[in-house]
Design an enzyme around this catalytic site. Structure first.
Site, PDB file in Angstrom:
ATOM      1  N   LYS A 117      44.210  45.623  49.383  1.00 39.12           N
ATOM      2  CA  LYS A 117      42.759  45.833  49.353  1.00 39.12           C
ATOM      3  C   LYS A 117      42.056  44.498  49.136  1.00 39.12           C
ATOM      4  O   LYS A 117      42.214  43.868  48.092  1.00 39.12           O
ATOM      5  CB  LYS A 117      42.346  46.788  48.231  1.00 39.12           C
ATOM      6  CG  LYS A 117      40.869  47.206  48.328  1.00 39.12           C
ATOM      7  CD  LYS A 117      40.385  47.926  47.088  1.00 39.12           C
ATOM      8  CE  LYS A 117      39.861  46.964  46.047  1.00 39.12           C
ATOM      9  NZ  LYS A 117      38.618  46.247  46.474  1.00 39.12           N
TER      10      LYS A 117
ATOM     11  N   GLU B  61      47.166  37.738  38.041  1.00 40.18           N
ATOM     12  CA  GLU B  61      46.590  36.390  37.968  1.00 40.18           C
ATOM     13  C   GLU B  61      45.110  36.566  37.676  1.00 40.18           C
ATOM     14  O   GLU B  61      44.359  37.053  38.512  1.00 40.18           O
ATOM     15  CB  GLU B  61      46.820  35.646  39.287  1.00 40.18           C
ATOM     16  CG  GLU B  61      46.757  34.125  39.128  1.00 40.18           C
ATOM     17  CD  GLU B  61      45.356  33.576  39.290  1.00 40.18           C
ATOM     18  OE1 GLU B  61      44.600  33.587  38.284  1.00 40.18           O
ATOM     19  OE2 GLU B  61      45.016  33.147  40.393  1.00 40.18           O
TER      20      GLU B  61
ATOM     21  N   CYS C  56      40.210  29.588  40.073  1.00 34.67           N
ATOM     22  CA  CYS C  56      40.758  29.801  38.731  1.00 34.67           C
ATOM     23  C   CYS C  56      41.303  28.523  38.117  1.00 34.67           C
ATOM     24  O   CYS C  56      41.417  28.419  36.899  1.00 34.67           O
ATOM     25  CB  CYS C  56      41.868  30.846  38.777  1.00 34.67           C
ATOM     26  SG  CYS C  56      41.352  32.440  39.442  1.00 34.67           S
TER      27      CYS C  56
ATOM     28  N   GLU D  90      34.832  31.982  31.327  1.00 31.53           N
ATOM     29  CA  GLU D  90      34.905  31.473  32.696  1.00 31.53           C
ATOM     30  C   GLU D  90      33.561  31.634  33.397  1.00 31.53           C
ATOM     31  O   GLU D  90      33.058  32.739  33.556  1.00 31.53           O
ATOM     32  CB  GLU D  90      35.996  32.221  33.463  1.00 31.53           C
ATOM     33  CG  GLU D  90      36.305  31.622  34.810  1.00 31.53           C
ATOM     34  CD  GLU D  90      37.517  32.272  35.464  1.00 31.53           C
ATOM     35  OE1 GLU D  90      38.241  31.565  36.187  1.00 31.53           O
ATOM     36  OE2 GLU D  90      37.746  33.478  35.256  1.00 31.53           O
TER      37      GLU D  90
END
Length: 478
Positions: A177, A250, A284, A380
């Site tokens: 997906k 992840e 990331c 983040e």
């Protein structure tokens, strides 16, 4: 404005609408305009894809490594031949610069697929042996089964490759997906792959977070692989635990960039800016959190602010553009919110504002004067924002670097080899770069610790994640 393109799922070798006909709008982030509709898949669509993958698994599992290698090599060649089409589609769906996408992403994708094609023929284990009198033991490595995979929106094509290439090489079948904001290039990959693989081996189901939940909770997959936020990863791990699925996560990062006083300031600032602003900081591993020795702090901040001012953002076909827009309106709101909420002791040295009023562009930004517990240091941002903190010595540098919940990537900048080795040993991150930041190669693992998740992408380690180990013992006595 032209009529929106109509995108469809790819299941069992066929493109099809969602069973109930529901769709979501797909926006070009460089313009803010809708250019496509994509299926909003429900339970019936997920069921069909899982059934196709399960049916195909028995045959694909039994192919030889040589056959799987050949199929992946054909896929790599076909992607290379369709590079221009893939770049055009990826760019309209993400706003990425055309030239950079062509130069940096497609060659890497092709190389990574070819790596896993080779890895398919190199699985090794302990030699057969007699560990009990009269008995011979062997170890088999087998595919785990159907893999449910959820890819993010920051690198739609490349993250799809990171998901399906090792899974297919190991003999698994896939239901993938893409993000609901970036399905376009993944469906073009499905078209390319569908000309090479048997029906059902590779399937693409489009949809939103609820679609992803249905995939994770479905009884068919033996493994779930997700790249996304910490919150999403925690939800996936909790859901998968109910029927003990294998999980590969992840989940992002907050990479420290530790700059010591013996560093070449101008060179480091230029390279760190490149590693922090590429892809609009939506990476990331981006160099987002600079820790600089107090002896060169002011000079380094000035150099970094200069590098930011010289960095260009713009539309995909603009010249000399390093990055395009943020991916979506929500991401622009998130980045803007971090800057709006800065504490009084913080100072915006460069940028700090949206660029233009069309699309989701944000200026390359540098923020100094920050403290370790500030929101923008701990969380983040996932945008073109680099923060700067000062440290007094090596011990404090490590304290600040490791003092976040993420543990994906990091870098150390120094001419002192012993110090670099000490730092690389003590930095609690899955990757440590020395005097560079962000290069990746197919042969080396990528993955983090702590709330950055677990499991590895790329490398033989990433390949082995998609296998299971079986012990077989046979009597020698007949």
């Amino acid at each position: 404005m032209s009529k929106p393109i109509h995108l469809r799922n790819y299941v069992n070798g066929t493109f099809a609408d969602a069973v109930d006909g529901r769709t979501v709008e797909v926006v070009n982030p460089a313009t803010g305009e809708v250019y496509a509709t994509s299926p909003l898949s429900g339970q019936a669509d997920v069921d069909a894809a899982m059934a196709a993958a399960a049916s195909a698994f028995g045959t694909w599992r039994d192919t030889t490594p040589a056959e799987r290698q050949l199929a992946l090599l054909k896929i790599a060649d076909a992607i290379e031949a369709r590079a221009d089409d893939l770049v055009a589609v990826e760019s309209r769906n993400t706003g990425k610069p055309l030239a950079l996408t062509a130069a940096d992403e497609v060659p890497a994708m092709v190389d990574q697929i070819r790596f896993f094609a080779g890895a398919a023929r190199l699985l090794e284990g302990k030699s057969a042996g007699e560990y009990m009198e009269g008995m011979t033991s062997i170890v088999r490595r087998e595919p785990v089964g159907v893999c449910a995979q959820v890819a993010p929106w920051n690198y739609p094509m490349m993250m799809a490759v990171w998901k399906f290439a090792p899974a297919l090489a190991a003999g698994n079948t896939v239901v993938l997906k893409p993000s609901d904001t970036t399905p376009d290039s993944t469906l073009l990959l499905a078209e390319i792959i569908g000309e090479i693989l048997p029906p059902g081996v590779f399937n693409v189901v489009c949809g939103d977070r609820e679609t992803g939940r249905m995939m994770v909770e479905h009884p068919t997959p033996a493994m779930v692989s997700v790249t996304g936020s910490v919150r999403a990863g925690m939800q996936v791990a909790e859901s998968a635990a109910k029927d003990v699925k294998r999980v590969h996560l992840e989940l992002g990062g907050k990479a420290p960039v530790v700059v010591f006083e013996d560093t070449d300031i101008d060179k480091a600032a230029e390279e760190i800016a490149l590693a922090g602003y590429s892809n609009a900081g939506q990476d990331c591993t981006a160099a987002t959190r600079v820790l600089v020795h107090e002896a060169i702090h002011d000079e380094f901040v000035a150099a970094l602010a200069k590098a930011a001012a010289e960095t260009k953002t713009g539309r995909p076909d603009d010249e000399d553009v390093l990055y395009g827009p943020l991916n979506n309106a929500n991401q622009l709101k998130q980045v803007t919110g971090f800057i709006d909420r800065l504490p009084a002791h913080a100072k915006v040295e460069a940028g700090g504002q949206r660029v233009g009023d069309k699309g989701y562009f944000y200026a390359p930004t540098v923020v100094s004067g920050l403290k370790q517990d500030d929101e923008i240091v701990q969380n983040e941002v996932f945008g073109p924002v680099i923060t700067v903190q000062s440290f007094a010595d090596e011990a404090q540098a490590l304290e600040f670097a490791n003092g976040v919940e993420y543990a994906l990537a990091s870098s150390v900048w120094t001419k002192d080899h012993q110090r670099a080795m000490r730092m690389s040993k003590s930095l609690d991150f899955g990757c440590v770069w020395i005097n560079t930041h962000i290069p990746l190669v197919a042969e080396m693992p990528h993955g983090g610790f702590k709330k950055s998740g677990y499991g590895k992408d790329l490398s033989a380690y990433g390949f082995e994640d998609y296998t299971r180990i079986k012990h077989v013992m046979t009597s020698l006595d007949g």
